[in-house]
Design an enzyme around this catalytic site. Structure first.
Site, mmCIF file in Angstrom:
data_model
loop_
_atom_site.group_PDB
_atom_site.id
_atom_site.type_symbol
_atom_site.label_atom_id
_atom_site.label_comp_id
_atom_site.label_asym_id
_atom_site.label_seq_id
_atom_site.Cartn_x
_atom_site.Cartn_y
_atom_site.Cartn_z
ATOM 1 C CB SER A 155 -0.969 -0.008 1.187
ATOM 2 O OG SER A 155 -1.902 -1.042 1.006
ATOM 3 C CB THR A 192 -3.344 -4.882 6.165
ATOM 4 O OG1 THR A 192 -3.300 -6.114 5.459
ATOM 5 C CG2 THR A 192 -1.979 -4.616 6.788
ATOM 6 C CE LYS A 196 -8.086 -6.239 5.355
ATOM 7 N NZ LYS A 196 -8.582 -6.876 4.122
ATOM 8 C CG ASN A 254 -10.500 -2.101 3.550
ATOM 9 O OD1 ASN A 254 -11.385 -1.274 3.738
ATOM 10 N ND2 ASN A 254 -10.127 -2.479 2.345
ATOM 11 C CG ASP A 290 -11.017 -5.722 1.233
ATOM 12 O OD1 ASP A 290 -10.136 -5.059 0.656
ATOM 13 O OD2 ASP A 290 -10.838 -6.242 2.352
ATOM 14 N N GLY A 315 -13.620 -20.906 -0.653
ATOM 15 C CA GLY A 315 -13.139 -20.308 0.587
ATOM 16 C C GLY A 315 -14.258 -19.613 1.340
ATOM 17 N N GLY A 327 -12.232 -14.189 5.535
ATOM 18 C CA GLY A 327 -12.534 -12.765 5.457
ATOM 19 C C GLY A 327 -12.655 -12.275 4.018
ATOM 20 C CB ILE A 346 -8.606 -12.588 -4.039
ATOM 21 C CG1 ILE A 346 -8.405 -13.706 -3.042
ATOM 22 C CG2 ILE A 346 -10.084 -12.427 -4.372
ATOM 23 C CD1 ILE A 346 -8.633 -13.207 -1.646
ATOM 24 C CE1 TYR A 383 -0.351 -8.746 -3.887
ATOM 25 C CE2 TYR A 383 -2.674 -8.897 -3.346
ATOM 26 C CZ TYR A 383 -1.391 -8.545 -3.003
ATOM 27 O OH TYR A 383 -1.140 -7.976 -1.784
ATOM 28 N N GLY A 412 -5.677 -10.970 -9.530
ATOM 29 C CA GLY A 412 -6.040 -10.354 -8.263
ATOM 30 C C GLY A 412 -5.380 -9.023 -7.958
HETATM 31 P P1 ATR Z 1 -8.695 -14.470 4.584
HETATM 32 O O1 ATR Z 1 -9.168 -13.484 5.594
HETATM 33 O O2 ATR Z 1 -7.535 -14.023 3.759
HETATM 34 O O3 ATR Z 1 -9.803 -14.979 3.721
HETATM 35 P P2 ATR Z 1 -8.711 -16.828 6.302
HETATM 36 O O4 ATR Z 1 -9.866 -16.302 7.076
HETATM 37 O O5 ATR Z 1 -7.583 -17.458 7.036
HETATM 38 O O6 ATR Z 1 -8.046 -15.676 5.432
HETATM 39 O O7 ATR Z 1 -9.255 -17.835 5.193
HETATM 40 C C1 ATR Z 1 -8.425 -18.576 4.372
HETATM 41 C C2 ATR Z 1 -9.273 -19.455 3.458
HETATM 42 O O8 ATR Z 1 -8.386 -20.341 2.749
HETATM 43 C C3 ATR Z 1 -10.243 -20.339 4.220
HETATM 44 O O9 ATR Z 1 -11.382 -20.551 3.426
HETATM 45 C C4 ATR Z 1 -9.444 -21.628 4.368
HETATM 46 O O10 ATR Z 1 -10.214 -22.791 4.584
HETATM 47 P P3 ATR Z 1 -10.613 -23.252 6.097
HETATM 48 O O11 ATR Z 1 -11.767 -22.387 6.494
HETATM 49 O O12 ATR Z 1 -10.970 -24.678 5.947
HETATM 50 O O13 ATR Z 1 -9.379 -23.005 6.929
HETATM 51 C C5 ATR Z 1 -8.761 -21.691 3.025
HETATM 52 N N1 ATR Z 1 -7.596 -22.568 3.054
HETATM 53 C C6 ATR Z 1 -6.373 -22.309 3.583
HETATM 54 N N2 ATR Z 1 -5.556 -23.370 3.423
HETATM 55 C C7 ATR Z 1 -6.276 -24.352 2.792
HETATM 56 C C8 ATR Z 1 -5.995 -25.681 2.330
HETATM 57 N N3 ATR Z 1 -4.799 -26.242 2.498
HETATM 58 N N4 ATR Z 1 -6.992 -26.363 1.700
HETATM 59 C C9 ATR Z 1 -8.214 -25.803 1.518
HETATM 60 N N5 ATR Z 1 -8.545 -24.545 1.930
HETATM 61 C C10 ATR Z 1 -7.592 -23.824 2.559
#
Ligand code: ATR
Length: 284
Positions: free
Chosen positions: A23, A68, A72, A93, A109, A135, A138, A224, A226, A247
């Protein structure tokens, strides 16, 4: 460099750690481009200092700040007012310090995601069909809020931890449907849009295993992540003949409303800015 005088407008990004944040490079480009007397700085704030640091923004005359990882969500409780979008996403954010010293929390976002998608895939129509979101963290919340605002008829959410996807569907309403992670290939069979919001595919993380052979020919694929700019998901989409949107644009677009609020100018995302940020990414 643009001059920074004693009357400069100040903003920054609050994170922990914050050294990786792009940023300052992004806002620095716009400040320079618009020849604004202002500065945007990294603010490394440990979790136990969050409250005093955020209150200190107004005390030190900052116009505001971005927020960040990992602050957040926690920063919400410190705001004097919240936008409806920040409340829905459950995270802030962008903070704007008002003239009376009070703090207003927003979340840009969803705006960033939608603006990037509109710019990168102008042919995409929200009513083209369901969207599939990978996913449920957040980032997924911001993407889902944007897709609901755009009136996408059905938003399918698949997540490794099923309970998180189910909780999201419960919270966001009937247009959001949780489906099993194992069903993600079939779930993509009739979608107009596929979005990866997980960290999978990012440099240093596990690869994303998302079969896209069943996606319709007019499906748009966006990530998302990048770093790398062309994730394995996006290159698989290209190989399959599908249009894709990277992204980086989400990062660039989400920054625009904050810059406008603090420095008084709504900046543009241009090819020159993208080139500048690709250099910053390579340096990071
Ligand atoms: P953010 O705020 O960036 O979205 P987060 O809340 O930690 O970060 O979410 C990360 C996402 O990536 C989640 O959907 C996570 O799945 P879980 O809810 O099951 O943890 C997903 N993710 C991370 N590592 C993963 C993996 N090895 N396989 C599948 N999904 C994964």
């Amino acid at each position: 460099m643009h001059p920074i005088t004693g009357a400069a407008t100040l903003a920054g990004v609050i994170g922990w750690p914050v050294a990786h944040s792009l940023s300052p490079r992004l806002h620095g480009y716009w400040l320079h481009h618009h020849n604004i007397d202002g500065a945007y700085v990294p603010l490394a704030v440990a979790p136990n200092n969050l409250e005093v640091a955020v209150r200190g923004l107004s005390a030190m005359g900052f116009a505001g700040a971005n927020v960040t990882v990992p602050h957040k969500e926690a920063v919400m409780a410190l705001m004097d007012g919240l936008s409806e979008t920040a409340q829905r996403i459950g995270a802030v954010n962008t903070i704007v310090c008002r003239d009376d010293g009070s703090l207003f929390g927003d979340n840009t976002d969803a705006f960033g995601f939608f603006s990037n998608l509109s710019a990168g895939a102008p042919s995409w129509m929200p009513n083209r069909g369901p969207a599939l979101v990978l996913g449920a963290g957040g980032a997924a919340r911001a993407v889902i809020a944007a897709l609901m605002d755009a009136r996408v008829p059905e938003i399918r959410v698949v997540n490794r931890t099923a309970a998180r996807a189910e909780a999201l569907a419960e919270e966001f309403g009937t247009s959001v449907v949780a489906m099993p992670w194992a069903a993600r290939g079939e779930a993509a069979g009739d979608v107009g849009l596929l979005v990866n919001t997980t960290s999978l595919g990012m440099t240093g993380k596990d690869p994303l295993d998302m079969p896209i052979s069943q996606c319709p020919d007019d499906c748009i694929v966006t990530d998302i992540v990048y770093s790398p700019l062309e994730t394995p998901l996006l290159s698989a989409a290209t190989d399959r003949g599908l249009a894709s949107v990277d992204g980086l644009g989400m990062l660039l677009h989400q920054a625009r409303p904050g810059f406008d609020a603090w420095f008084g100018r709504l900046p543009d995302v241009t090819p020159d800015l993208r080139a500048h940020m690709m250099v910053a990414l390579a340096d990071a």
